[in-house]
Design a protein around this motif. Structure first.
Motif, PDB file in Angstrom:
ATOM      1  N   GLN A 141      -4.472  -3.406  -5.543  1.00  0.00           N
ATOM      2  CA  GLN A 141      -4.482  -2.887  -4.177  1.00  0.00           C
ATOM      3  C   GLN A 141      -5.667  -3.480  -3.417  1.00  0.00           C
ATOM      4  OE1 GLN A 141      -2.501  -0.507  -2.475  1.00  0.00           O
ATOM      5  NE2 GLN A 141      -1.020  -0.981  -4.065  1.00  0.00           N
ATOM      6  N   ASN A 163       2.113  -1.124   6.685  1.00  0.00           N
ATOM      7  CA  ASN A 163       1.663  -2.109   5.703  1.00  0.00           C
ATOM      8  C   ASN A 163       1.507  -3.474   6.350  1.00  0.00           C
ATOM      9  OD1 ASN A 163       1.440  -2.029   2.565  1.00  0.00           O
ATOM     10  ND2 ASN A 163       2.795  -0.333   3.081  1.00  0.00           N
ATOM     11  N   ALA A 219     -11.182  -2.878   3.231  1.00  0.00           N
ATOM     12  CA  ALA A 219     -10.263  -2.591   2.131  1.00  0.00           C
ATOM     13  C   ALA A 219     -10.520  -1.187   1.598  1.00  0.00           C
ATOM     14  CB  ALA A 219     -10.442  -3.612   1.015  1.00  0.00           C
ATOM     15  N   ALA A 277      -5.507  -6.341  -0.369  1.00  0.00           N
ATOM     16  CA  ALA A 277      -6.188  -6.107   0.902  1.00  0.00           C
ATOM     17  C   ALA A 277      -7.129  -7.271   1.216  1.00  0.00           C
ATOM     18  CB  ALA A 277      -6.959  -4.793   0.850  1.00  0.00           C
ATOM     19  N   PHE A 308       0.854  -1.180   0.000  1.00  0.00           N
ATOM     20  CA  PHE A 308       0.000   0.000   0.000  1.00  0.00           C
ATOM     21  C   PHE A 308       0.896   1.238   0.000  1.00  0.00           C
ATOM     22  CE2 PHE A 308      -2.512  -3.163   2.660  1.00  0.00           C
ATOM     23  CZ  PHE A 308      -3.158  -3.682   1.548  1.00  0.00           C
ATOM     24  N   TYR A 332      -9.377   1.509   4.502  1.00  0.00           N
ATOM     25  CA  TYR A 332      -7.963   1.637   4.856  1.00  0.00           C
ATOM     26  C   TYR A 332      -7.037   1.704   3.645  1.00  0.00           C
ATOM     27  CZ  TYR A 332      -9.623   0.302   9.463  1.00  0.00           C
ATOM     28  OH  TYR A 332     -10.296   0.253  10.644  1.00  0.00           O
ATOM     29  N   VAL A 333      -7.475   1.141   2.510  1.00  0.00           N
ATOM     30  CA  VAL A 333      -6.561   1.016   1.376  1.00  0.00           C
ATOM     31  C   VAL A 333      -6.987   1.860   0.175  1.00  0.00           C
ATOM     32  CG1 VAL A 333      -5.539  -0.613  -0.261  1.00  0.00           C
ATOM     33  CG2 VAL A 333      -5.838  -1.271   2.130  1.00  0.00           C
TER      34      VAL A 333
END
Lengths: 224, 249, 219
Positions: free
Chosen positions: C116, B101, C130, C120, B93, C133-134
């Motif tokens: 990504q 991460n 996901a 996650a 990330f 946070y991502v």
């Protein structure tokens, strides 16, 4: 069903008058775009020069034009030209001047962006194939920039057409002004005319801008 | 023999009418290292993605420890916690530093104690030689370092099964080794792993079993020496020939 | 340049500028909210709502604000929806800005690599985790430059408010030109006030953009 004032549209030549007003706005944007494209290409090329004087001058021009609302620019040209230079220019001419100045700035920035986005190795591989600088430009660089530029310039046309609605504010008789006149003339017989007429004006702008936007989006996808 | 951990049965995966995986069946026992090889486009990466239910499947089943792993099911997130996966690239990330991460999922998903998880993460980072990079951001790391962090991030969830999807394919040659060494180390610890790779020598060194996939089917399932010395099928022979060069002069 | 005139009418411009800023800020705040909801509807492919959002975005982006305002202020009262000029200004700006903000958020969301999300998920996160946070932190920072550009664009668009008789900067300038023929002074004040409003946002915008472009996370 309430009276939506749609009947006024079909009275006499009202629809034709509205379309005539729309044409005034579209004509001004077309003239401005036609002037902006060559001037913008020129400006874009000048902006890639390393000369500090041209860099500063073009930068200030670009920043000022882009930060000022177009209406302010219209006011400046329309009101102060009479005062400062003694010219009595028409609203239409003032509009063309302002939209061309604005379009040139926007176009110039697009051209500059397209030119500097071509990676250096494109120039180098042209040279490595023993092409002359002119040939490199003609066969390698220009085709790539044009593909990036065409969708963006088409977008500029829709932005230009939308912006021409502002010329009402410096007294140019365009579609909104015609709409106001029609509404005013039918105030007694059709008090709700404002709804129908303004709705139609909104639809008219949409019918012009939407297909052009779709075309730009299509080309952008196709040429990515 | 150790018990069966993963059971893949008659797995079918189709994309836009084309069949990518056409009835794949195999078992993985606890502690086994399986290497999946095959020409590009044969479906080996898709197989890993289906095991982790990142793709819907059109037939068959995947079971981990006797429980089904089903795309879109309620307990999928819980099942995935037991499966660690490392991708080819770009999966750290970018907006978090290395330690964040690694800790994101243990803290937010498993709700673990922060100092305990952090201590474990630092220990694992040390093991892969990156304890000084804990506060770095992904863009400050080399490709090999990023992949080692990605492995640590997966390990920190305590998975029972590890999936590696061509983790060295995007790396410069000198960085490939450092990542493969970490994986050899994991194999030595007795971890259960499924590895998709193009590194044939590495495959031979690490694998307990090699699966050769062609046209969406398992064509060979054998121990590495048998596969690399005397493959049974013509397709496998052709495939292995790609890696042999003869002198041209 | 008549400086006495300028000093005399300075307070008039100040009042007008405050009105512009007030309507601008409320309108922009609403635009952001509308844009966020629309982008979410598009990103998650919410049935029905998604189609409505697509139609809204096309109408909003392909018609001028001036006409939108005329419709809201002069036409809607004819069907029984009458609102104050200020409210119409805010509403018009939010109607226009919502679609621009939606596009900014949407392209930010789409710019986040699918891997990504997958990595996650493969760590055992729920879709919502996901996203939170991502995906979202990355999407928001990607859309910041477009977002700032939209704010400047919308602040500039407020210049048409005088058309629905709001006493903003344009209204004041036109009024003074009409009454006293002090064209140069009136226009000078107009430009200065717009610069005061727009320059800081523009400078902030290019600063943020440069940071995001050349640096990114971790520097």
């Amino acid at each position: 069903m309430p009276d939506l004032g749609l009947d006024v549209l079909f009275k006499g030549k009202n629809m034709l008058r509205l379309l005539g007003g729309l044409w005034v706005a579209v004509r001004i944007s077309l003239i401005s775009v036609a002037l902006s494209i060559p001037l913008g290409i020129l400006l874009g090329i000048v902006m890639t020069w390393k000369n500090p004087v041209t860099k500063t001058v073009t930068r200030i021009y670009l920043e000022f034009i882009r930060i000022m609302p177009q209406l302010v620019l219209l006011f400046i040209v329309f009101f102060s030209s009479t005062r400062t230079f003694g010219w009595d220019i028409s609203g239409e001419l003032a509009s063309v001047i302002v939209f061309t100045a604005w379009g040139t700035a926007e176009m110039g920035d697009l051209v500059r962006g397209a030119l500097i986005s071509i990676p250096k190795h494109q120039y180098e591989s042209g040279a490595a194939l023993a092409l002359s600088p002119f040939q490199t430009y003609f066969y390698i660089i220009i085709p790539q920039t044009v593909r990036r530029l065409i969708p963006l310039s088409i977008n500029l046309v829709t932005r230009m057409i939308k912006t021409t609605s502002l010329i009402l504010m410096i007294g140019v008789v365009e579609v909104l002004k015609v709409a106001q006149q029609i509404i005013e003339a039918n105030r007694m017989s059709s008090p709700n005319a404002a709804f129908g007429i303004y709705l139609v004006v909104l639809i008219m702008y949409f019918m012009i801008c939407w297909p052009i936007s779709m075309l730009a989006r299509y080309l952008e996808k196709k040429w990515r | 023999m150790a018990e069966v951990l993963l059971k893949v049965k008659d797995l079918v995966k189709q994309f836009d009418g084309g069949t990518v995986l056409d009835g794949i069946s195999f078992d993985v026992r606890r502690g086994e290292v399986i290497v999946v090889v095959g020409s590009s486009g044969c479906g080996k990466s898709t197989l890993l993605r289906c095991i982790n239910a990142l793709e819907p499947i059109q037939g068959g089943s995947v079971e981990l420890g006797g429980e089904p792993v089903v795309y879109g099911s309620k307990n999928l997130a819980r099942m995935r916690q037991q499966i660690g996966m490392v991708f080819q690239s770009y999966d750290l990330f970018p907006h978090m530093n290395v330690i964040d991460n690694i800790l994101l999922a243990p803290l937010k998903v498993q709700k673990r104690n922060k100092s305990e998880a952090r201590a474990e993460a630092m220990e694992l980072l040390k093991r892969v030689g990156l304890e000084d990079k804990a506060e770095s951001y992904p863009r400050q790391l080399s490709g090999g370092q990023k992949q080692r962090v990605a492995i640590v991030r997966a390990l920190c969830m305590h998975p029972v099964l590890l999936l590696f999807d061509e983790v060295t394919a995007a790396l410069d040659p000198e960085m490939v080794r450092e990542v493969l060494d970490v994986m050899l180390d994991l194999a030595g610890q007795g971890r259960t792993m499924i590895i998709v790779t193009h590194e044939m020598q590495f495959a031979r060194a690490i694998a307990d079993r090699v699966l050769f996939i062609d046209n969406g089917k398992i064509v060979e399932d054998s121990d590495p020496d048998t596969f690399f010395e005397s493959p049974k099928s013509d397709r496998a022979k052709q495939f292995l020939n790609i890696f042999n060069f003869e002198r041209s002069k | 340049m008549n400086w006495d005139f300028i000093l005399k009418y300075l307070p008039l411009y100040e009042t007008a500028a405050l009105l512009t800023v007030k309507i601008g800020l409320i309108g922009i705040a609403l635009s952001i909210a509308v844009g966020f909801l629309c982008a979410a509807a598009l990103y998650f492919k919410v049935p029905v709502l998604r189609q409505i959002v697509i139609v809204y975005i096309e109408i909003s982006r392909n018609t001028p604000l001036l006409i939108q305002l005329f419709f809201i202020y002069y036409a809607l009262p004819k069907v029984g929806v009458a609102m104050s000029a200020q409210f119409c200004g805010v509403l018009g700006l939010a109607f226009l800005g919502g679609s621009y903000m939606a596009e900014a958020f949407r392209s930010g969301l789409e710019a986040v690599e699918p891997i990504q999300n997958e990595s996650a998920l493969s760590l055992g996160m729920e879709r919502s985790q996901a996203l939170r946070y991502v995906i979202l932190p990355q999407a928001v920072s990607i859309s910041v430059p477009a977002f700032v550009a939209n704010i400047i664009f919308l602040l500039k668009e407020t210049s048409v408010f005088s058309a629905i008789s709001l006493m903003d900067l344009m209204f004041t300038a036109k009024d003074l030109i009409g009454q006293y023929y002090k064209t140069t002074e009136s226009l000078f004040l107009l430009v200065v006030f717009y610069l005061i409003i727009l320059l800081p946002v523009s400078i902030l915008g290019s600063y943020v953009e440069r940071r995001l472009r050349y640096a990114g996370f971790g520097s």
